[in-house]
Design a protein around this motif. Structure first.
Motif, PDB file in Angstrom:
ATOM      1  N   THR B 332       0.775  -1.219   0.075  1.00  0.00           N
ATOM      2  CA  THR B 332       0.074  -0.001  -0.081  1.00  0.00           C
ATOM      3  C   THR B 332       0.972   1.510  -0.025  1.00  0.00           C
ATOM      4  O   THR B 332       1.862   1.118   0.347  1.00  0.00           O
ATOM      5  N   GLY B 333       0.331   2.431  -0.479  1.00  0.00           N
ATOM      6  CA  GLY B 333       0.963   3.642  -0.429  1.00  0.00           C
ATOM      7  C   GLY B 333       0.594   4.293   0.621  1.00  0.00           C
ATOM      8  O   GLY B 333       0.683   5.707   0.732  1.00  0.00           O
ATOM      9  N   SER B 334      -0.141   3.913   1.568  1.00  0.00           N
ATOM     10  CA  SER B 334      -0.760   4.564   2.698  1.00  0.00           C
ATOM     11  C   SER B 334       0.366   4.922   3.861  1.00  0.00           C
ATOM     12  O   SER B 334       1.484   4.174   4.016  1.00  0.00           O
ATOM     13  N   ALA B 335       0.308   6.155   4.300  1.00  0.00           N
ATOM     14  CA  ALA B 335       1.403   6.509   5.175  1.00  0.00           C
ATOM     15  C   ALA B 335       1.430   5.757   6.454  1.00  0.00           C
ATOM     16  O   ALA B 335       2.469   5.583   7.102  1.00  0.00           O
ATOM     17  N   CYS B 336       0.441   4.921   6.842  1.00  0.00           N
ATOM     18  CA  CYS B 336       0.318   4.170   8.015  1.00  0.00           C
ATOM     19  C   CYS B 336       1.327   2.991   7.991  1.00  0.00           C
ATOM     20  O   CYS B 336       1.619   2.168   8.902  1.00  0.00           O
ATOM     21  N   SER B 337       1.759   2.781   6.510  1.00  0.00           N
ATOM     22  CA  SER B 337       2.623   1.525   6.527  1.00  0.00           C
ATOM     23  C   SER B 337       4.126   2.032   6.300  1.00  0.00           C
ATOM     24  O   SER B 337       4.940   1.006   6.104  1.00  0.00           O
ATOM     25  N   SER B 338       4.148   3.331   6.176  1.00  0.00           N
ATOM     26  CA  SER B 338       5.576   3.791   5.915  1.00  0.00           C
ATOM     27  C   SER B 338       6.194   4.108   7.084  1.00  0.00           C
ATOM     28  O   SER B 338       5.651   4.797   7.954  1.00  0.00           O
ATOM     29  N   PRO B 339       7.602   4.057   7.017  1.00  0.00           N
ATOM     30  CA  PRO B 339       8.296   4.092   8.435  1.00  0.00           C
ATOM     31  C   PRO B 339       8.198   5.625   8.772  1.00  0.00           C
ATOM     32  O   PRO B 339       8.524   6.269   9.844  1.00  0.00           O
ATOM     33  N   LYS B 340       7.893   6.524   7.735  1.00  0.00           N
ATOM     34  CA  LYS B 340       8.161   7.887   7.812  1.00  0.00           C
ATOM     35  C   LYS B 340       6.623   8.527   8.039  1.00  0.00           C
ATOM     36  O   LYS B 340       6.501   9.676   8.311  1.00  0.00           O
ATOM     37  N   LEU B 341       5.739   7.570   8.160  1.00  0.00           N
ATOM     38  CA  LEU B 341       4.220   8.005   8.399  1.00  0.00           C
ATOM     39  C   LEU B 341       3.723   9.138   7.288  1.00  0.00           C
ATOM     40  O   LEU B 341       3.051  10.100   7.796  1.00  0.00           O
ATOM     41  N   PRO B 343       2.201   9.571   3.494  1.00  0.00           N
ATOM     42  CA  PRO B 343       1.541   8.870   2.354  1.00  0.00           C
ATOM     43  C   PRO B 343       2.418   8.874   0.984  1.00  0.00           C
ATOM     44  O   PRO B 343       3.368   9.745   1.023  1.00  0.00           O
ATOM     45  N   SER B 344       2.242   8.034   0.102  1.00  0.00           N
ATOM     46  CA  SER B 344       3.180   7.932  -1.092  1.00  0.00           C
ATOM     47  C   SER B 344       3.103   9.120  -1.814  1.00  0.00           C
ATOM     48  O   SER B 344       2.406   9.804  -2.398  1.00  0.00           O
ATOM     49  N   HIS B 345       4.645   9.517  -1.931  1.00  0.00           N
ATOM     50  CA  HIS B 345       4.937  10.716  -2.718  1.00  0.00           C
ATOM     51  C   HIS B 345       4.461  10.629  -4.085  1.00  0.00           C
ATOM     52  O   HIS B 345       4.185  11.841  -4.898  1.00  0.00           O
ATOM     53  N   VAL B 346       4.459   9.414  -4.593  1.00  0.00           N
ATOM     54  CA  VAL B 346       4.080   9.270  -6.186  1.00  0.00           C
ATOM     55  C   VAL B 346       2.503   9.433  -6.178  1.00  0.00           C
ATOM     56  O   VAL B 346       1.943  10.293  -7.221  1.00  0.00           O
ATOM     57  N   LEU B 347       1.615   9.079  -5.151  1.00  0.00           N
ATOM     58  CA  LEU B 347       0.173   9.319  -5.540  1.00  0.00           C
ATOM     59  C   LEU B 347      -0.169  10.797  -4.957  1.00  0.00           C
ATOM     60  O   LEU B 347      -1.068  11.171  -5.674  1.00  0.00           O
ATOM     61  N   LEU B 348       0.784  11.372  -4.306  1.00  0.00           N
ATOM     62  CA  LEU B 348       0.297  12.788  -4.027  1.00  0.00           C
ATOM     63  C   LEU B 348       0.793  13.476  -5.308  1.00  0.00           C
ATOM     64  O   LEU B 348      -0.037  14.612  -5.548  1.00  0.00           O
ATOM     65  N   ALA B 349       1.743  13.123  -5.992  1.00  0.00           N
ATOM     66  CA  ALA B 349       2.258  14.004  -7.136  1.00  0.00           C
ATOM     67  C   ALA B 349       1.221  13.884  -8.266  1.00  0.00           C
ATOM     68  O   ALA B 349       1.067  14.675  -9.103  1.00  0.00           O
ATOM     69  N   HIS B 358      -4.012   7.320   1.375  1.00  0.00           N
ATOM     70  CA  HIS B 358      -4.182   6.254   2.774  1.00  0.00           C
ATOM     71  C   HIS B 358      -4.896   4.866   2.422  1.00  0.00           C
ATOM     72  O   HIS B 358      -4.653   3.810   2.823  1.00  0.00           O
ATOM     73  N   GLY B 359      -5.931   5.288   1.429  1.00  0.00           N
ATOM     74  CA  GLY B 359      -6.859   4.099   0.968  1.00  0.00           C
ATOM     75  C   GLY B 359      -6.358   3.299  -0.187  1.00  0.00           C
ATOM     76  O   GLY B 359      -7.024   2.800  -1.024  1.00  0.00           O
ATOM     77  N   SER B 360      -5.024   3.416  -0.549  1.00  0.00           N
ATOM     78  CA  SER B 360      -4.479   2.765  -1.731  1.00  0.00           C
ATOM     79  C   SER B 360      -3.942   1.134  -1.534  1.00  0.00           C
ATOM     80  O   SER B 360      -3.666   1.032  -0.462  1.00  0.00           O
ATOM     81  N   LEU B 361      -3.909   0.624  -2.513  1.00  0.00           N
ATOM     82  CA  LEU B 361      -3.629  -0.766  -2.604  1.00  0.00           C
ATOM     83  C   LEU B 361      -2.869  -1.051  -3.931  1.00  0.00           C
ATOM     84  O   LEU B 361      -3.487  -0.831  -5.043  1.00  0.00           O
TER      85      LEU B 361
END
Lengths: 123, 401
Positions: B332-341, B343-349, B358-361
């Motif tokens: 997932t590209g959710s912030a919750c799974s990233s060590p930096k908390l 969300p995915s910079h690609v999805l935001l871009a 957050h709801g990405s899979l």
């Protein structure tokens, strides 16, 4: 992210999930931008939390902590329930990953808000 | 277990393991040794080099083996930046100035690169280089006119990912390299995800530097390669015994490159067609779930193995958690799974709001994925989303029926 078995148990089998009809108190914390929203509804009888339900938008830790909270709070007096902290919930879950301790561990705040809401209503 | 995380890494093909084994047990010589065992290793190394070179239309001596994609990308960014660091000052002043007095040069990249490119760029900024991070459109494409507008006389390198690891966007390399050629700027592409999955030819697409790796294509981990066009001015990252034409020291990983080359030989256009069919079946099925959007482009502009979707009102780590409990591995590209908390910079871009990210899979298939496995996912996933939406306080409209 490595979670304890107890966290995974609460995540997979959430306790008291849902929303009470005509609740005596409602508490909601978090926001969708951060990725966590927790809503607690309570029923109060004889100064005790007679029923409690939760709804959570969020990660594994967010769901598990709210589920754990409802187990801890059910049947307790309002004074006892107010003493439940996020730290106690994390301990009951046999720990949370360090970075999840702050962001996804807000359930106790939601309960305290629900209790406050109850007092506001009865006054 | 249904493994749909082939964008992270893949299963090593048994044929690859078979090809590698003798290089651990019998043919274990050091390719730098002059004795027979060493020379045998050297020949093997060069055979593997030839296979990789041929696969992208390069000359053998233009292929440098590395420890993987991260090293190759670090090598390009730092190696080109430092070898050409006077370019910026010369453009400004007509002569080289000491570092403190001006920019050492300018690099252009995008907002959708892998972290190893982005973080190398961020580090280069601390060393006195300037970096431009290009925006992309809603499908993840870089506009050639944006690239052209960003180029300055100081620009020494453009680095753009070929097939995006999160949303599968395949850039039009020919169009982008043409802009770079016009201004005589080096053009690098990170092809870790796209290699063997779409056309890649250094001559036809006019590429100066290309990052390749092995473990995304059923080869072993710890091996990658960098194509460096002959005559490119680059300085090594690793200094030592002078292996890899003096550009990458360190004892050659002969078993690893043998496995890498074998994986390249096993890759096949039929696999691409097969994966494309499964991908499209998966996309079609998943989009039947209400309030779901596909992130990234469709058809041949999307990597044949990539599906990335966002579900409203639910969070990606939780989706992955319930899928995992059903023996389905995803990411997932959710912030919750990233060590930096974050969300995915690609999805935001590509314009997603944080709550959509957050709801990405991400579901990434391989040629070993079966149709039955796709059917299983299409059976389980709607139930998981329904369960989480029932739990979500964001779904205001769901009341008792």
């Amino acid at each position: 992210m490595v979670y304890s078995d107890k966290v995974m148990d609460h995540f997979k089998n959430p306790r008291n999930m849902g929303e009470l009809e005509n609740p005596d108190g409602i508490g909601e914390v978090g926001n969708p931008i951060c990725g966590d929203v927790m809503k607690i509804t309570i029923k109060v009888k004889d100064n005790k939390i007679s029923d409690i339900k939760f709804k959570t938008f969020g990660c594994i830790a967010a769901i598990a902590t709210t589920s754990m909270l409802t187990e801890l709070a059910k049947g307790k007096t309002l004074e006892e329930a107010e003493k439940i902290t996020n730290q106690i919930i994390a301990q009951e879950l046999k720990g949370l990953p360090a970075i999840k301790l702050h962001c996804s561990n807000l359930a106790a705040d939601a309960l305290r808000m629900a209790i406050k809401d109850y007092f506001k209503k009865v006054k | 277990m249904v493994y749909l995380d082939s964008g992270a890494t893949t299963k090593v093909d048994p044929e690859v393991i078979k090809a590698m084994m003798p290089y651990f047990t019998e043919k274990y010589g050091n390719a730098s040794s002059t004795h027979q065992k060493g020379q045998e290793a050297k020949r093997t190394l060069n055979d593997a080099r030839q296979i990789i070179a041929k696969s992208i239309g390069a000359k053998d001596e233009e292929i440098i083996f590395t420890s993987g994609g991260t090293e190759a990308n670090n090598f390009v960014l730092k190696g080109i930046a430092f070898a050409n660091k006077d370019k910026g000052n010369r453009a400004n002043h007509g002569f080289a100035l000491p570092r403190e007095q001006g920019s050492l040069g300018h690099i252009i990249t995008t907002k959708i690169e892998h972290d190893c490119v982005l973080n190398s760029c961020k580090w280069l900024e601390t060393q006195g280089f300037k970096v431009t991070y290009l925006d992309v459109d809603e499908s993840g494409f870089v506009k050639p006119e944006d690239l052209e507008n960003a180029i300055t006389p100081e620009t020494l390198l453009v680095s753009i990912i070929h097939g995006n690891n999160e949303i599968g966007t395949i850039q039009n390399l020919k169009e982008l390299s043409a802009v770079c050629k016009k201004y005589n700027v080096y053009f690098h592409t990170d092809a870790c995800q796209s290699y063997t999955k779409t056309k890649l030819n250094v001559k036809k697409q006019n590429l100066d530097l290309v990052t390749l790796n092995s473990h995304k294509i059923h080869g072993p981990r710890g091996v990658g390669a960098l194509y460096i066009r002959k005559g490119t001015n680059i300085t090594p990252l690793l200094h030592g015994g002078g292996q890899e034409f003096g550009l990458r020291s360190g004892t050659d990983n002969v078993a690893g490159v043998v496995g890498f080359a074998k994986a390249v030989q096993l890759a096949n256009q039929k696999h691409v067609e097969y994966m494309t069919r499964l991908r499209d079946k998966l996309i079609e099925g998943v989009l039947k779930i209400p309030d779901t959007r596909l992130n990234g482009p469709t058809n041949d502009k999307r990597l044949c193995n990539n599906v990335n979707v966002s579900f409203k009102y639910v969070e990606g780590e939780a989706i992955g958690g319930y899928l995992d409990a059903e023996e389905i591995n995803t990411s997932t590209g959710s912030a919750c799974s990233s060590p930096k908390l974050e969300p995915s910079h690609v999805l935001l871009a590509i314009g997603l709001k944080p709550e959509q990210a957050h709801g990405s899979l991400r579901l990434t298939i391989s040629r070993f994925t079966t149709e039955q496995e796709i059917n299983r996912v299409l059976d389980v996933l709607p139930k998981v989303i329904a369960k989480l939406r029932k739990m979500s306080p964001l779904v205001k409209f769901i009341k008792k029926i």
